[in-house]
Design a protein around this motif. Structure first.
Motif, short mmCIF file in Angstrom:
data_model
loop_
_atom_site.label_atom_id
_atom_site.label_comp_id
_atom_site.label_asym_id
_atom_site.label_seq_id
_atom_site.Cartn_x
_atom_site.Cartn_y
_atom_site.Cartn_z
N PRO A 28 12.81 8.42 -8.80
CA PRO A 28 11.75 7.86 -9.65
C PRO A 28 11.09 8.95 -10.49
N GLN A 29 10.47 8.54 -11.58
CA GLN A 29 9.71 9.47 -12.41
C GLN A 29 8.43 9.87 -11.69
N ILE A 30 7.84 8.92 -10.98
CA ILE A 30 6.62 9.16 -10.19
C ILE A 30 6.78 8.45 -8.85
N LEU A 31 6.35 9.10 -7.79
CA LEU A 31 6.41 8.50 -6.46
C LEU A 31 5.20 8.96 -5.66
N GLU A 32 4.48 7.98 -5.09
CA GLU A 32 3.31 8.30 -4.27
C GLU A 32 3.37 7.48 -2.99
N LEU A 33 3.24 8.17 -1.88
CA LEU A 33 3.18 7.50 -0.58
C LEU A 33 1.81 6.87 -0.42
N LEU A 34 1.78 5.56 -0.23
CA LEU A 34 0.52 4.86 -0.03
C LEU A 34 0.16 4.74 1.44
N MET A 35 1.20 4.58 2.29
CA MET A 35 0.92 4.35 3.70
C MET A 35 2.16 4.61 4.56
N LYS A 36 1.97 5.37 5.60
CA LYS A 36 3.03 5.56 6.60
C LYS A 36 2.82 4.53 7.70
N ASN A 37 3.90 4.09 8.27
CA ASN A 37 3.88 3.15 9.39
C ASN A 37 3.04 1.90 9.09
N TYR A 38 3.39 1.20 8.04
CA TYR A 38 2.70 -0.03 7.67
C TYR A 38 2.70 -1.00 8.84
N ASP A 39 1.54 -1.57 9.10
CA ASP A 39 1.40 -2.54 10.18
C ASP A 39 0.57 -3.70 9.66
N LYS A 40 1.20 -4.87 9.50
CA LYS A 40 0.51 -6.01 8.90
C LYS A 40 -0.67 -6.49 9.73
N SER A 41 -0.76 -6.10 10.99
CA SER A 41 -1.88 -6.53 11.83
C SER A 41 -3.14 -5.69 11.61
N ILE A 42 -3.03 -4.61 10.85
CA ILE A 42 -4.18 -3.75 10.56
C ILE A 42 -4.76 -4.16 9.20
N PRO A 43 -6.00 -4.64 9.18
CA PRO A 43 -6.59 -5.13 7.93
C PRO A 43 -6.54 -4.13 6.77
N GLU A 44 -6.79 -2.86 7.03
CA GLU A 44 -6.77 -1.85 5.97
C GLU A 44 -5.39 -1.76 5.32
N HIS A 45 -4.35 -1.95 6.09
CA HIS A 45 -2.99 -1.90 5.55
C HIS A 45 -2.76 -3.08 4.60
N ARG A 46 -3.20 -4.24 5.00
CA ARG A 46 -3.05 -5.43 4.15
C ARG A 46 -3.84 -5.28 2.86
N VAL A 47 -5.02 -4.69 2.94
CA VAL A 47 -5.87 -4.50 1.77
C VAL A 47 -5.18 -3.58 0.76
N ILE A 48 -4.58 -2.52 1.22
CA ILE A 48 -3.88 -1.60 0.30
C ILE A 48 -2.75 -2.32 -0.43
N LEU A 49 -1.99 -3.10 0.29
CA LEU A 49 -0.89 -3.84 -0.32
C LEU A 49 -1.43 -4.83 -1.37
N ARG A 50 -2.43 -5.59 -1.01
CA ARG A 50 -3.02 -6.58 -1.93
C ARG A 50 -3.66 -5.91 -3.15
N LYS A 51 -4.22 -4.74 -2.96
CA LYS A 51 -4.87 -4.01 -4.05
C LYS A 51 -3.89 -3.79 -5.21
N TYR A 52 -2.68 -3.51 -4.89
CA TYR A 52 -1.68 -3.26 -5.93
C TYR A 52 -1.07 -4.53 -6.51
N LEU A 53 -1.05 -5.57 -5.72
CA LEU A 53 -0.35 -6.78 -6.15
C LEU A 53 -1.26 -7.82 -6.80
N TYR A 54 -2.57 -7.66 -6.71
CA TYR A 54 -3.47 -8.64 -7.33
C TYR A 54 -4.49 -7.98 -8.21
#
Length: 90
Positions: free
Chosen positions: A64-90
């Motif tokens: 990729p031209q740019i690559l940034e790690l947003l989260m290691k070990n994503y876990d859908k049961s952790i609210p903060e993880h879900r928030v990060i994903l939604r932040k980018y998609l909505y």
């Protein structure tokens, strides 16, 4: 995790050939024509990245031209993880 991938319309997992993700399997969804969220999968561990490519066809084939790690070990049961994903998609 399959529900998350399906809900946010991520691609099926496929083998990364670009060596960017160390040969792990990857799945992506489009944010726009050049920016993508990418999950890497190794065993039952998922890492989430945001990336920039010239085109969708390059994903998994070229670095990729740019690559940034947003989260290691994503876990859908952790609210903060879900928030990060939604932040980018909505």
């Amino acid at each position: 995790m399959e529900n998350v991938l399906r809900y946010y319309e991520f691609s099926e997992f496929f083998q990364d050939e670009s060596e960017t993700f160390e040969g792990k399997e990857i799945s992506y969804t489009s944010l726009n024509s050049e920016h993508f969220l990418i999950f890497t999968k190794e065993s039952n561990t998922y890492d989430l990245y945001v990336s920039k490519y010239s085109s969708e066809k390059e994903i998994g084939k070229k670095p990729p031209q740019i690559l940034e790690l947003l989260m290691k070990n994503y876990d859908k049961s952790i609210p903060e993880h879900r928030v990060i994903l939604r932040k980018y998609l909505y």
